[in-house]
Design a protein around this motif. Structure first.
Motif, PDB file in Angstrom:
ATOM      1  N   GLY A  44      -3.441  22.696   1.668  1.00 57.90           N
ATOM      2  CA  GLY A  44      -4.032  21.789   0.689  1.00 57.90           C
ATOM      3  C   GLY A  44      -4.166  22.342  -0.700  1.00 57.90           C
ATOM      4  N   THR A  45      -3.784  23.625  -0.917  1.00 49.90           N
ATOM      5  CA  THR A  45      -3.915  24.178  -2.262  1.00 49.90           C
ATOM      6  C   THR A  45      -2.742  23.808  -3.142  1.00 49.90           C
ATOM      7  N   PHE A  46      -1.682  23.180  -2.533  1.00 49.81           N
ATOM      8  CA  PHE A  46      -0.527  22.767  -3.337  1.00 49.81           C
ATOM      9  C   PHE A  46      -0.888  21.546  -4.181  1.00 49.81           C
ATOM     10  N   ASP A  47      -0.169  21.303  -5.273  1.00 45.30           N
ATOM     11  CA  ASP A  47      -0.423  20.179  -6.190  1.00 45.30           C
ATOM     12  C   ASP A  47      -0.581  18.878  -5.399  1.00 45.30           C
ATOM     13  N   ARG A  48      -1.791  18.287  -5.381  1.00 47.89           N
ATOM     14  CA  ARG A  48      -2.090  17.130  -4.546  1.00 47.89           C
ATOM     15  C   ARG A  48      -1.902  15.811  -5.281  1.00 47.89           C
ATOM     16  N   SER A  49      -1.601  15.812  -6.543  1.00 43.31           N
ATOM     17  CA  SER A  49      -1.384  14.584  -7.309  1.00 43.31           C
ATOM     18  C   SER A  49       0.097  14.189  -7.231  1.00 43.31           C
ATOM     19  N   VAL A  50       0.374  12.922  -6.840  1.00 39.03           N
ATOM     20  CA  VAL A  50       1.748  12.445  -6.682  1.00 39.03           C
ATOM     21  C   VAL A  50       1.966  11.256  -7.610  1.00 39.03           C
ATOM     22  N   THR A  51       3.043  11.272  -8.369  1.00 37.65           N
ATOM     23  CA  THR A  51       3.414  10.131  -9.219  1.00 37.65           C
ATOM     24  C   THR A  51       4.686   9.512  -8.644  1.00 37.65           C
ATOM     25  N   VAL A  52       4.648   8.176  -8.448  1.00 36.02           N
ATOM     26  CA  VAL A  52       5.764   7.472  -7.807  1.00 36.02           C
ATOM     27  C   VAL A  52       6.217   6.328  -8.709  1.00 36.02           C
ATOM     28  N   ASP A  53       7.504   6.279  -9.018  1.00 37.33           N
ATOM     29  CA  ASP A  53       8.088   5.131  -9.715  1.00 37.33           C
ATOM     30  C   ASP A  53       8.494   4.090  -8.671  1.00 37.33           C
ATOM     31  N   THR A 102       0.022   6.780  -9.672  1.00 35.60           N
ATOM     32  CA  THR A 102      -0.331   8.171  -9.390  1.00 35.60           C
ATOM     33  C   THR A 102      -1.524   8.173  -8.460  1.00 35.60           C
ATOM     34  N   PHE A 103      -1.457   8.990  -7.425  1.00 38.47           N
ATOM     35  CA  PHE A 103      -2.559   9.054  -6.473  1.00 38.47           C
ATOM     36  C   PHE A 103      -2.551  10.423  -5.819  1.00 38.47           C
ATOM     37  N   MET A 104      -3.654  10.753  -5.152  1.00 42.47           N
ATOM     38  CA  MET A 104      -3.772  12.016  -4.444  1.00 42.47           C
ATOM     39  C   MET A 104      -3.139  11.876  -3.061  1.00 42.47           C
ATOM     40  N   THR A 105      -2.478  12.935  -2.581  1.00 36.67           N
ATOM     41  CA  THR A 105      -1.964  12.899  -1.209  1.00 36.67           C
ATOM     42  C   THR A 105      -3.129  12.692  -0.254  1.00 36.67           C
ATOM     43  N   GLY A 106      -2.859  11.887   0.753  1.00 34.15           N
ATOM     44  CA  GLY A 106      -3.930  11.546   1.691  1.00 34.15           C
ATOM     45  C   GLY A 106      -4.670  10.284   1.295  1.00 34.15           C
ATOM     46  N   THR A 107      -4.454   9.794   0.054  1.00 35.52           N
ATOM     47  CA  THR A 107      -5.020   8.508  -0.369  1.00 35.52           C
ATOM     48  C   THR A 107      -3.860   7.535  -0.559  1.00 35.52           C
ATOM     49  N   HIS A 108      -4.132   6.402  -1.206  1.00 32.82           N
ATOM     50  CA  HIS A 108      -3.064   5.439  -1.437  1.00 32.82           C
ATOM     51  C   HIS A 108      -3.290   4.678  -2.735  1.00 32.82           C
ATOM     52  N   ALA A 109      -2.245   4.006  -3.175  1.00 32.26           N
ATOM     53  CA  ALA A 109      -2.310   3.120  -4.345  1.00 32.26           C
ATOM     54  C   ALA A 109      -1.738   1.760  -3.945  1.00 32.26           C
ATOM     55  N   THR A 110      -2.089   0.729  -4.717  1.00 38.30           N
ATOM     56  CA  THR A 110      -1.628  -0.629  -4.424  1.00 38.30           C
ATOM     57  C   THR A 110      -0.665  -1.101  -5.513  1.00 38.30           C
ATOM     58  N   VAL A 111       0.467  -1.669  -5.075  1.00 36.34           N
ATOM     59  CA  VAL A 111       1.438  -2.285  -5.995  1.00 36.34           C
ATOM     60  C   VAL A 111       1.499  -3.774  -5.654  1.00 36.34           C
ATOM     61  N   SER A 112       1.171  -4.631  -6.625  1.00 30.97           N
ATOM     62  CA  SER A 112       1.138  -6.082  -6.404  1.00 30.97           C
ATOM     63  C   SER A 112       2.376  -6.740  -7.018  1.00 30.97           C
ATOM     64  N   THR A 147       0.864  -1.185   0.000  1.00 32.38           N
ATOM     65  CA  THR A 147       0.000   0.000   0.000  1.00 32.38           C
ATOM     66  C   THR A 147       0.899   1.233   0.000  1.00 32.38           C
ATOM     67  N   VAL A 148       0.871   1.999  -1.099  1.00 34.62           N
ATOM     68  CA  VAL A 148       1.724   3.170  -1.276  1.00 34.62           C
ATOM     69  C   VAL A 148       0.920   4.413  -0.925  1.00 34.62           C
ATOM     70  N   SER A 149       1.437   5.272  -0.015  1.00 33.82           N
ATOM     71  CA  SER A 149       0.746   6.484   0.430  1.00 33.82           C
ATOM     72  C   SER A 149       1.714   7.653   0.380  1.00 33.82           C
ATOM     73  N   ASP A 187     -11.866   8.890   1.851  1.00 35.41           N
ATOM     74  CA  ASP A 187     -11.937  10.323   1.540  1.00 35.41           C
ATOM     75  C   ASP A 187     -13.239  10.568   0.787  1.00 35.41           C
ATOM     76  N   VAL A 188     -13.838  11.758   0.957  1.00 34.48           N
ATOM     77  CA  VAL A 188     -15.153  12.038   0.372  1.00 34.48           C
ATOM     78  C   VAL A 188     -15.138  13.423  -0.266  1.00 34.48           C
ATOM     79  N   ASN A 189     -15.734  13.546  -1.435  1.00 29.01           N
ATOM     80  CA  ASN A 189     -15.950  14.830  -2.107  1.00 29.01           C
ATOM     81  C   ASN A 189     -17.449  15.118  -2.162  1.00 29.01           C
ATOM     82  N   ALA A 190     -17.837  16.394  -1.963  1.00 32.97           N
ATOM     83  CA  ALA A 190     -19.257  16.765  -2.085  1.00 32.97           C
ATOM     84  C   ALA A 190     -19.359  18.223  -2.512  1.00 32.97           C
TER      85      ALA A 190
END
Length: 717
Positions: free
Chosen positions: A67-76, A98-108, A56-58, A611-614
Motif C-alpha cells: 500500500g505504500t505505492f502511489d495510490r492515486s489513479v487517473t483514468v481517461d 481520479t480516485f484512490m485505489t480501493g475506492t471508485h468514481a462514477t461516470v454518467s 462505477t469505475v474502480s 473506506d475510513v481514515n483515522a
C-alpha cells in the motif's frame, strides 16, 4: 526534511518498479500491473428527455507492491457505439476521473428517450489509465427499450350458409417490433353457442420480428333453421412483448334461411252428453325455427254452429323458438242428441317469422258418441341411461299405451307424433310419427319412443306424444307426457393453484381456473373469496376479493376467478394468497382452496463498504467506524459476514482484529460496526488494514473490501 524523505521514497519506488519489470518476462510484467475496470450497468430509456446511465469505475494497485505505492489513479474515458448510436440514443461522453485505489468514481452518460420500438441497445465505455503501472479495460452500457406495439382484433360479419364456412378474424399490431410477440386467443359464446353454431378455437398467435398481421380462423356451422342473427366472441389475453389495445373480436352470424311455413291439422273429438270438452289443433312449422313464431287464428261455422256445438274463439298462438308445434284449444259443447258428425273450422291468419301454407285451415270434427269408442294415451316415465362405451347413443324406450274406451267391431286407426317439450329431438329422444291400427276386438296398442342416453347432469325433461287423425274413434286424451328422469351425478368443482410474477408497477390479473369434473345440463354456480392467511398482504400485494359468485354455463367445464396483483420493485420473498370456494349450486366442491403465489421478480440489492481514515493517537484505543450500505431497500432480512485482514497495519499491535455478522432488517439500508485501533508515539508511515465482506444472504456484494487507514500523528525527532 519531509520533502527530501518524500522524494527519496518515491525515487526508490520507481527504481524498484523498473528493476522488477526488467527482471520479469513480458507476461509476468503485464500480470503484475494494476488494473482499472467498470461495471456493466443498464437503464430503461423512457419516452422523452434524458436519464443517466452510471458506470462505477474502480481500480486495484499492482499486485507486486504494497500500500505504500502511489495510490492515486487517473483514468481517461470515452464512449463508443455498439448497437446504440451516439447523438440518437445517447450523448457521446469523454473525460477523466481520479480516485484512490480501493475506492471508485462514477461516470454518467445521458441516455435519450424515444417512443420507437427498437429492442435493447448497447455502447461501451473505454477506460485508459494515465497513471503509471495500470492497464485499462472497457465496460458495456445497456439501454433497455420500453416501447411495445399494441395488439387489436377486428370484427367479422358473415352469412351462415347451410354447410361449414370460416370466419377469419384479423389481428394486427400498431407497429413493428424487433422482438417476437405472442398472444393467446380463445372463443366464447354470445347468442351463438358452440358446437351448434360454431366450432370453438383457442391457441397462441406468434408475430415474428417485423410482422404486424396474423389471423384466427373459426369454423361456422351452417343449418337450415330460420333464426335470429347470432354473435360469438374471440378474446385475446396474455400478450408477450406487446400490449392489448382491443381484446375482443365479435363474430356476427347472419341467418340466410327461409322462414318456415305453417300448417294446421284436422282433429276430431266426441262431443259427450253434457258439459264441455277441449279440442286441440296442432299448428306445425315446416321446419323447427330458431325464432318465436306467432300466428292469428279464428273459428268459423261449418255444419257445427256456435254457441250450440262449440265456443267461438280467436286470438294469437305463440310457438316458442325451437319448438316443433303449438296447440289451439277450442271448447266443444256436449249434448245427448243423436246426430251426424259435425264440423267447424279454425282459420290461420297473419303470421310473424313464418308464412302460411295451403293447409292454413283446420277442420274440427265433432263426432257423435253413441257408438264410437274413445281413444286415449297414458303418461310414461323412463330413466335416461348413459351412452354405451363404443360411442353410439344409448337408448331406452319410453313405451306409451293407447287405449280404447270400448271394443269396436271396426278397424280403428290413429296417428301418434312425438313433439318437443323441455326435451328436444334428436338430442334427448328420437322423433318419428306412426299410424297405429286397432284390429276389431282389440282395445290397446303401444307406441315406443327411443330415449337418447347421455352423461350430462340435468333436470328431468319431458316430451309429448300427440294423437291425431282418428278413424272410427274419438280422441279423448290426445297428449301423452313422456318424462325422462336423469340418472347422472352432479359434477364436482376443483380450483387450480397459480404462480405469476408481480411486475414492477400497476396491477396484473391473476386468473385462477375452476374446473367441473364433467359438463352439466344445469347452471352450476359457486362463490369465491380471498382470505388473509397467506404471506401476501391485501391492499399491499393484492386486492382482497369479497365473496363473489361465478357460473358455469350449461355444458361449460371451466370458469375463471380473478384477483388483482399489485406490482412493486421491492426485493422480497415469494408471497402467497388463498382463494376459497363455497356455496356450490348443482355441484359439489372437491378442492375448496387454491394458493396463488406472487413470484418476486426484483433484483437483490448490492452491498458496499466504505473506506475510513483515522488518526492513531499516542496511546490507548480509538474506534474506526465502517459503514456498510445497500444499493436499494429490500423487503427481506439481509445478512453479511465481515472480518479484518492485515495490510501494512498488523492486528494486535496496530489494531484489534474483529469479525462478525451484520443484519439488515426489511427497509434498513445502512449498518455499521467499529474496529479498535491502538495509539502509539512511534514515527511511522500511515498504515492500512482491510475489512472483507463475505457470505451475503438475500443480497450481492458490489464492494467487498473496505480500507482502514491509520494516519500517523507522530513527528520525527
Amino acid at each position: 526534511m519531509k520533502p527530501l524523505k518524500f522524494v527519496v521514497k518515491h525515487l526508490m519506488t520507481i527504481c524498484a518498479i523498473v528493476l522488477f519489470l526488467s527482471a520479469a518476462s513480458p507476461a509476468q510484467a503485464f500480470s503484475r500491473l494494476g488494473r482499472v475496470y467498470a461495471n456493466n450497468p443498464y437503464v430503461t430509456e423512457s419516452n422523452s428527455g434524458t436519464v443517466n446511465l452510471n458506470f462505477t469505475v474502480s481500480g486495484y494497485p499492482p499486485s507486486s507492491f504494497d500500500g505504500t505505492f502511489d495510490r492515486s489513479v487517473t483514468v481517461d474515458y470515452t464512449t463508443n457505439d455498439v448497437t446504440a448510436t451516439a447523438g440518437t440514443d445517447y450523448t457521446s461522453t469523454s473525460g477523466s476521473v481520479t480516485f484512490m485505489t480501493g475506492t471508485h468514481a462514477t461516470v454518467s452518460v445521458p441516455i435519450k428517450g424515444d417512443t420507437t420500438t427498437e429492442g435493447n441497445e448497447t455502447f461501451t465505455l473505454k477506460l485508459t489509465p494515465s497513471t503509471f503501472g495500470f492497464i485499462g479495460s472497457s465496460a458495456t452500457g445497456t439501454i433497455v427499450d420500453d416501447d411495445a406495439p399494441l395488439i387489436s382484433i377486428g370484427n367479422v360479419n358473415l352469412v351462415e350458409g347451410n354447410g361449414t364456412t370460416n370466419a377469419t378474424f384479423n389481428v394486427t399490431l400498431s407497429g413493428t417490433s424487433p422482438a417476437s410477440i405472442t398472444v393467446n386467443y380463445a372463443t366464447a359464446d354470445g347468442t351463438a353457442t358452440q358446437p351448434a353454431d360454431y366450432t370453438s378455437a383457442s391457441g397462441t398467435l406468434t408475430f415474428a420480428p417485423g410482422e404486424t398481421a396474423q389471423s384466427i380462423t373459426v369454423p361456422i356451422v351452417g343449418d337450415a333453421s330460420d333464426e335470429a342473427t347470432e354473435t360469438f366472441f374471440v378474446n385475446l389475453s396474455a400478450p408477450v412483448n406487446a400490449f392489448i389495445n382491443k381484446s375482443q373480436g365479435i363474430g356476427t352470424i347472419t341467418d340466410d334461411d327461409v322462414a318456415p311455413t305453417l300448417s294446421i291439422n284436422n282433429v276430431s273429438i266426441s262431443e259427450g252428453n253434457s258439459g264441455q270438452k277441449n279440442l286441440s289443433f296442432a299448428v306445425t312449422p315446416s321446419i323447427v325455427s330458431g325464432k318465436v313464431i306467432t300466428v292469428k287464428y279464428a273459428t268459423a261455422d261449418g255444419t257445427a254452429k256456435q254457441p250450440a256445438d262449440y265456443t267461438a274463439a280467436s286470438g294469437t298462438l305463440t310457438i316458442p323458438a325451437n319448438q316443433a308445434s303449438g296447440l289451439i284449444t277450442i271448447p266443444i259443447q256436449g249434448d245427448a242428441l243423436d246426430e251426424s258428425n259435425e264440423t267447424f273450422f279454425v282459420n290461420l291468419g297473419q303470421a310473424t317469422n313464418a308464412t302460411l301454407s295451403a293447409s292454413a285451415q283446420g277442420i274440427g270434427t265433432i263426432l257423435d258418441d253413441d257408438n264410437a269408442p274413445l281413444i286415449s294415451i297414458n303418461d310414461v316415465s323412463v330413466v335416461e341411461g348413459n351412452p354405451p362405451s363404443n360411442g353410439a347413443p344409448g337408448t331406452a324406450d319410453a313405451t306409451f299405451t293407447l287405449t280404447l274406451s270400448a271394443i269396436s267391431g271396426q278397424s280403428v286407426t290413429v296417428s301418434a307424433i312425438p313433439a318437443n317439450g323441455t326435451a328436444r329431438a334428436p338430442f334427448d329422444y328420437t322423433s318419428g310419427g306412426k299410424t297405429l291400427t286397432f284390429a276389431p276386438g282389440e282395445n290397446s296398442k303401444t307406441f315406443s319412443v327411443p330415449v337418447v342416453g347421455d352423461t350430462l347432469n340435468e333436470d328431468a325433461e319431458n316430451f309429448y306424444v300427440l294423437l291425431s287423425s282418428p278413424v272410427n274413434s274419438v280422441i279423448t286424451r290426445g297428449r301423452g307426457v313422456g318424462t325422462i328422469n336423469d340418472d347422472d351425478s352432479a359434477p364436482s368443482i376443483t380450483i387450480e393453484d397459480l404462480s405469476m410474477g408481480e411486475g414492477n408497477s400497476g396491477q396484473r390479473t391473476a386468473v385462477l381456473r375452476l374446473h367441473l369434473s364433467s359438463p352439466s345440463g344445469k347452471l352450476v354456480k359457486v362463490s369465491y373469496n380471498t382470505d388473509t392467511s397467506g404471506t401476501a398482504k391485501s391492499s399491499d400485494d393484492y386486492d382482497a376479493v369479497p365473496t363473489t359468485q361465478i357460473a358455469f354455463a350449461t355444458g361449460q367445464t371451466v370458469a375463471l376467478a380473478r384477483v388483482l396483483i399489485n406490482g412493486d420493485t421491492l426485493d422480497e420473498a415469494d408471497e402467497t394468497f388463498k382463494v376459497n370456494l363455497s356455496g356450490a349450486v348443482n355441484a359439489s366442491i372437491v378442492d375448496n382452496q387454491a394458493i396463488g403465489t406472487i413470484l418476486n421478480d426484483d433484483r437483490a440489492p448490492a452491498l458496499l463498504i466504505t473506506d475510513v481514515n483515522a488518526t492513531e493517537g499516542n496511546s490507548g484505543a480509538r474506534n474506526i467506524v465502517f459503514i456498510v450500505s445497500l444499493s436499494a431497500i429490500s423487503g427481506q432480512t439481509i445478512t453479511v459476514n465481515y472480518a479484518t485482514a492485515n495490510g501494512t497495519a498488523q492486528s494486535g499491535s496496530d489494531y484489534v482484529a474483529k469479525s462478525g455478522t451484520l443484519t439488515f432488517g426489511p427497509g434498513q439500508i445502512n449498518n455499521t460496526f467499529s474496529v479498535s485501533i491502538n495509539g502509539d508515539t512511534q514515527v511511522e508511515q500511515d498504515e492500512l488494514f482491510y475489512v472483507l465482506l463475505s457470505g451475503a444472504t438475500n443480497a450481492t456484494i458490489a464492494k467487498a473490501r473496505g480500507t482502514g487507514t491509520i494516519l500517523n500523528d507522530d513527528a520525527s525527532g
